[in-house]
Design a protein around this motif. Structure first.
Motif, PDB file in Angstrom:
ATOM      1  N   TRP A 105      26.595 -28.676 -19.642  1.00  9.63           N
ATOM      2  CA  TRP A 105      26.718 -30.124 -19.827  1.00  9.63           C
ATOM      3  C   TRP A 105      27.745 -30.482 -20.902  1.00  9.63           C
ATOM      4  O   TRP A 105      27.925 -29.749 -21.877  1.00  9.63           O
ATOM      5  CB  TRP A 105      25.363 -30.721 -20.211  1.00  9.63           C
ATOM      6  CG  TRP A 105      24.411 -30.787 -19.058  1.00  9.63           C
ATOM      7  CD1 TRP A 105      23.483 -29.839 -18.697  1.00  9.63           C
ATOM      8  CD2 TRP A 105      24.307 -31.840 -18.093  1.00  9.63           C
ATOM      9  NE1 TRP A 105      22.813 -30.232 -17.578  1.00  9.63           N
ATOM     10  CE2 TRP A 105      23.283 -31.464 -17.179  1.00  9.63           C
ATOM     11  CE3 TRP A 105      24.971 -33.055 -17.914  1.00  9.63           C
ATOM     12  CZ2 TRP A 105      22.920 -32.267 -16.105  1.00  9.63           C
ATOM     13  CZ3 TRP A 105      24.598 -33.854 -16.846  1.00  9.63           C
ATOM     14  CH2 TRP A 105      23.592 -33.470 -15.956  1.00  9.63           C
ATOM     15  N   LEU A 106      28.407 -31.601 -20.698  1.00  9.15           N
ATOM     16  CA  LEU A 106      29.350 -32.143 -21.676  1.00  9.15           C
ATOM     17  C   LEU A 106      28.681 -33.294 -22.425  1.00  9.15           C
ATOM     18  O   LEU A 106      27.729 -33.909 -21.934  1.00  9.15           O
ATOM     19  CB  LEU A 106      30.619 -32.643 -20.982  1.00  9.15           C
ATOM     20  CG  LEU A 106      31.322 -31.668 -20.034  1.00  9.15           C
ATOM     21  CD1 LEU A 106      32.559 -32.324 -19.437  1.00  9.15           C
ATOM     22  CD2 LEU A 106      31.696 -30.387 -20.748  1.00  9.15           C
TER      23      LEU A 106
ATOM     24  N   VAL B  50      34.230 -29.547 -12.052  1.00 13.03           N
ATOM     25  CA  VAL B  50      33.975 -30.612 -13.019  1.00 13.03           C
ATOM     26  C   VAL B  50      33.356 -31.798 -12.289  1.00 13.03           C
ATOM     27  O   VAL B  50      33.949 -32.336 -11.354  1.00 13.03           O
ATOM     28  CB  VAL B  50      35.276 -31.054 -13.731  1.00 13.03           C
ATOM     29  CG1 VAL B  50      34.976 -32.151 -14.751  1.00 13.03           C
ATOM     30  CG2 VAL B  50      35.951 -29.858 -14.409  1.00 13.03           C
ATOM     31  N   ASN B  51      32.148 -32.200 -12.720  1.00  8.26           N
ATOM     32  CA  ASN B  51      31.444 -33.314 -12.096  1.00  8.26           C
ATOM     33  C   ASN B  51      31.225 -34.433 -13.110  1.00  8.26           C
ATOM     34  O   ASN B  51      30.874 -34.163 -14.270  1.00  8.26           O
ATOM     35  CB  ASN B  51      30.093 -32.864 -11.556  1.00  8.26           C
ATOM     36  CG  ASN B  51      30.226 -31.967 -10.344  1.00  8.26           C
ATOM     37  OD1 ASN B  51      30.308 -32.434  -9.224  1.00  8.26           O
ATOM     38  ND2 ASN B  51      30.275 -30.657 -10.586  1.00  8.26           N
TER      39      ASN B  51
ATOM     40  N   ILE C 196      37.000 -37.563 -19.121  1.00  6.42           N
ATOM     41  CA  ILE C 196      36.101 -36.479 -18.704  1.00  6.42           C
ATOM     42  C   ILE C 196      36.865 -35.164 -18.588  1.00  6.42           C
ATOM     43  O   ILE C 196      36.430 -34.113 -19.070  1.00  6.42           O
ATOM     44  CB  ILE C 196      35.430 -36.820 -17.360  1.00  6.42           C
ATOM     45  CG1 ILE C 196      34.457 -37.987 -17.520  1.00  6.42           C
ATOM     46  CG2 ILE C 196      34.684 -35.599 -16.809  1.00  6.42           C
ATOM     47  CD1 ILE C 196      33.887 -38.484 -16.204  1.00  6.42           C
ATOM     48  N   ASN C 197      38.027 -35.209 -17.947  1.00  4.39           N
ATOM     49  CA  ASN C 197      38.818 -33.990 -17.747  1.00  4.39           C
ATOM     50  C   ASN C 197      39.243 -33.356 -19.062  1.00  4.39           C
ATOM     51  O   ASN C 197      39.228 -32.123 -19.210  1.00  4.39           O
ATOM     52  CB  ASN C 197      40.045 -34.293 -16.886  1.00  4.39           C
ATOM     53  CG  ASN C 197      39.719 -34.373 -15.411  1.00  4.39           C
ATOM     54  OD1 ASN C 197      38.685 -33.891 -14.962  1.00  4.39           O
ATOM     55  ND2 ASN C 197      40.603 -35.002 -14.644  1.00  4.39           N
TER      56      ASN C 197
ATOM     57  N   ASP D  50      38.217 -26.997 -10.726  1.00  2.76           N
ATOM     58  CA  ASP D  50      38.363 -28.190  -9.891  1.00  2.76           C
ATOM     59  C   ASP D  50      38.096 -29.423 -10.748  1.00  2.76           C
ATOM     60  O   ASP D  50      36.953 -29.875 -10.893  1.00  2.76           O
ATOM     61  CB  ASP D  50      37.391 -28.124  -8.716  1.00  2.76           C
ATOM     62  CG  ASP D  50      37.622 -29.252  -7.713  1.00  2.76           C
ATOM     63  OD1 ASP D  50      38.566 -30.044  -7.911  1.00  2.76           O
ATOM     64  OD2 ASP D  50      36.857 -29.344  -6.733  1.00  2.76           O
ATOM     65  N   PHE D  51      39.155 -29.965 -11.342  1.00  2.57           N
ATOM     66  CA  PHE D  51      39.035 -31.161 -12.163  1.00  2.57           C
ATOM     67  C   PHE D  51      38.881 -32.398 -11.276  1.00  2.57           C
ATOM     68  O   PHE D  51      39.199 -32.371 -10.078  1.00  2.57           O
ATOM     69  CB  PHE D  51      40.272 -31.327 -13.047  1.00  2.57           C
ATOM     70  CG  PHE D  51      40.307 -30.392 -14.236  1.00  2.57           C
ATOM     71  CD1 PHE D  51      39.553 -30.651 -15.364  1.00  2.57           C
ATOM     72  CD2 PHE D  51      41.111 -29.259 -14.219  1.00  2.57           C
ATOM     73  CE1 PHE D  51      39.581 -29.800 -16.464  1.00  2.57           C
ATOM     74  CE2 PHE D  51      41.153 -28.399 -15.312  1.00  2.57           C
ATOM     75  CZ  PHE D  51      40.381 -28.678 -16.436  1.00  2.57           C
ATOM     76  N   ILE D  52      38.402 -33.491 -11.879  1.00  2.00           N
ATOM     77  CA  ILE D  52      38.352 -34.762 -11.169  1.00  2.00           C
ATOM     78  C   ILE D  52      39.784 -35.221 -10.932  1.00  2.00           C
ATOM     79  O   ILE D  52      40.622 -35.176 -11.845  1.00  2.00           O
ATOM     80  CB  ILE D  52      37.572 -35.812 -11.982  1.00  2.00           C
ATOM     81  CG1 ILE D  52      36.135 -35.340 -12.207  1.00  2.00           C
ATOM     82  CG2 ILE D  52      37.567 -37.158 -11.264  1.00  2.00           C
ATOM     83  CD1 ILE D  52      35.328 -36.219 -13.132  1.00  2.00           C
TER      84      ILE D  52
END
Length: 379
Positions: free
Chosen positions: A258-259, A278-279, A296-297, A320-322
Motif C-alpha cells: 500500500w501507498l 499500480v492501482n 500516484i505514479n 504497469d503505471f497508470i
C-alpha cells in the motif's frame, strides 16, 4: 535518524537473523539468514574437477563434502585439475552451489580479484570522481589482480581508500600463496558475517547500530570499539518487536504493497519476469484526473524501487503505471525513476516507458530473493 539493527525475527515458525536499515523508522534495506545456517558465498576454496559439462561448458568441482558448479571453468585456467575458486551462489533446491575460477575479495571501496592488472570503475561514479580516484592510484600496481572501484569510494578519503585496497590485495595474495600448498577441500578465506558486509556496503553509514545478540555485538563493536554500536536489552519488548520486523517480513512476502495516498502495488513473480501493477485503489481523484494519476505514479515509483530492493527482485521487471496522457508527465516519471534506481547497490537500469504506460526495468541478478530465503532456506 538512520538505525541499523541486527536481531532475530520469526517467520512461519522459523527464526531468522535479520540485518535491517531504518531511515526515520522506515525500512529501507534488509538481509536475512536462517538461524544456524551459514552461507558459503564469498568463501575461497580449493577443489578438483570431478565432471566436465561439455554441452553447456563449465565443470563440477568437488571441495570437501560439497560439489560446486563452475560455469566459467576452462581447462587452460587450472593446473592438473586443482582449482581455486570463489563461491558465488548457495545451493538452491536441487541445484548445486555455484562458484567462479576468478577468486575475489570485496571491500567497502573496492573489489580485488585475480586478473591482469586492469582497473575498472563503477558506472555510478562521475567523470570527476573517477579522475580523482585515478590520481590516488597513480604509482600503484597489483600484479596478477584486477581492481574494481566501487561507488562507495566517492565518500572515502585518500588514506582510507588506499589502506583498504592494499589490505584486501595483500589478503588475496596470501590466499593464492596458501592455495599452492593446500590440499583439495581447503577453505582458504571466509568473508565477514553477512550483516557486517551489509553494513560495509551502505552508501551512508548509520547514526546508530543496535543489536540484542551478544556475539553480534562483539563482532560489530570490534577491536576499535565503535561507539555507534549499542546492546539493546529489554525484557518486555524485543528489538525485532520494537521495529515491527516480523510484520515487515509478512508484508514483504505478500502480493500487495500500500501507498500513503491510498493507492497500492500488486507484485507478482513469474518464470520470465516480475510484474508490478499500480492501482489507484482508495486514492481520491481530484478535479483533474491527470494530476491525480501523476501524483500516484510518482509515489508509486519510489515504493517500486523500495520493494524491489527489500524483496531482492531481479531480472526483467515490468511496472504497469497508470496511463498518463501528457508527454511531459511521462518524461517526468522516467526521469524520476532513473534517479531513484541509483540508490540500489546492484545495477538497476530503466529501459523504456511504452505507450501503454508499462515501464521496463532490468536489475542485476544477485543473491536469492527474500521470499526464496524465507520460504526455502539454505539446503
Amino acid at each position: 535518524m538512520r538505525d541499523f539493527i541486527v536481531t532475530e525475527a520469526a517467520f512461519s515458525e522459523q527464526s531468522f537473523l535479520c540485518a535491517a536499515l531504518y531511515e526515520e523508522r522506515k525500512l529501507t534495506a534488509l538481509k536475512v539468514q536462517p538461524c544456524g545456517a551459514e552461507s558459503l558465498v564469498g568463501q575461497i576454496r580449493t577443489g578438483y574437477v570431478s565432471d566436465r559439462v561439455k554441452n553447456i561448458g563449465g565443470a563440477f568441482v568437488t571441495s570437501g563434502k560439497e560439489k560446486f558448479f563452475l560455469p566459467d571453468y576452462h581447462p587452460e585456467k587450472v593446473n592438473s585439475g586443482h582449482v581455486v575458486f570463489s563461491v558465488t551462489k548457495d545451493a538452491f533446491g536441487n541445484k548445486n552451489p555455484v562458484g567462479s575460477v576468478t577468486p575475489e575479495i570485496p571491500g567497502r571501496y573496492a573489489v580485488i580479484r585475480t586478473g591482469t592488472g586492469e582497473v575498472r570503475y563503477s558506472k555510478k561514479l562521475t567523470a570527476e570522481e573517477k579522475r580523482v580516484l585515478q590520481k590516488w592510484l597513480e604509482g600503484t600496481s597489483f600484479a596478477g589482480m584486477n581492481l574494481l572501484v566501487r561507488t562507495n569510494a566517492r565518500r572515502a578519503d585518500k588514506a582510507a581508500f588506499l589502506k583498504e585496497v592494499n589490505e584486501i590485495a595483500g589478503t588475496l595474495e596470501n590466499v593464492l600463496k596458501t592455495a599452492e600448498k593446500a590440499g583439495n577441500g581447503a577453505i582458504l578465506y571466509k568473508p565477514a558475517p553477512f550483516y557486517a558486509d551489509m553494513l560495509k556496503d551502505l552508501y551512508e553509514l548509520p547514526d546508530r547500530i543496535l543489536t540484542d545478540s551478544p556475539s553480534v555485538y562483539e563482532s560489530l563493536r570490534g577491536a576499535d570499539g565503535d561507539e555507534r554500536v549499542s546492546f539493546y536489552e529489554n525484557r518486555t519488548l524485543t528489538l525485532a518487536e520494537l521495529y515491527g520486523l516480523p510484520h515487515e517480513l509478512e508484508k514483504l512476502t505478500g502480493r500487495v504493497a500500500w501507498l500513503k495516498c491510498g493507492a497500492y502495488l500488486v507484485i507478482e513473480k513469474t518464470e520470465a519476469f516480475v510484474s508490478i501493477d499500480v492501482n489507484s485503489g482508495k486514492c481520491e481523484k481530484g478535479r483533474i484526473p491527470e494530476e491525480t494519476y501523476r501524483r500516484i505514479n510518482l509515489e508509486a515509483a519510489e515504493e517500486v524501487v523500495r520493494q524491489v530492493m527489500l524483496r531482492n527482485l531481479s531480472g526483467m521487471i515490468l511496472v504497469d503505471f497508470i496511463n498518463l496522457s501528457r508527454a511531459e508527465h511521462r518524461e517526468e516519471l522516467v526521469n524520476v525513476m532513473k534517479k531513484l534506481v541509483k540508490k540500489d547497490h546492484l545495477h538497476m537500469d530503466v529501459i523504456d516507458l511504452t505507450p501503454l504506460g508499462i515501464m521496463e526495468i532490468v536489475r542485476q541478478k544477485g543473491e536469492k530473493s527474500l521470499e526464496e530465503i524465507l520460504k526455502n532456506h539454505f539446503t
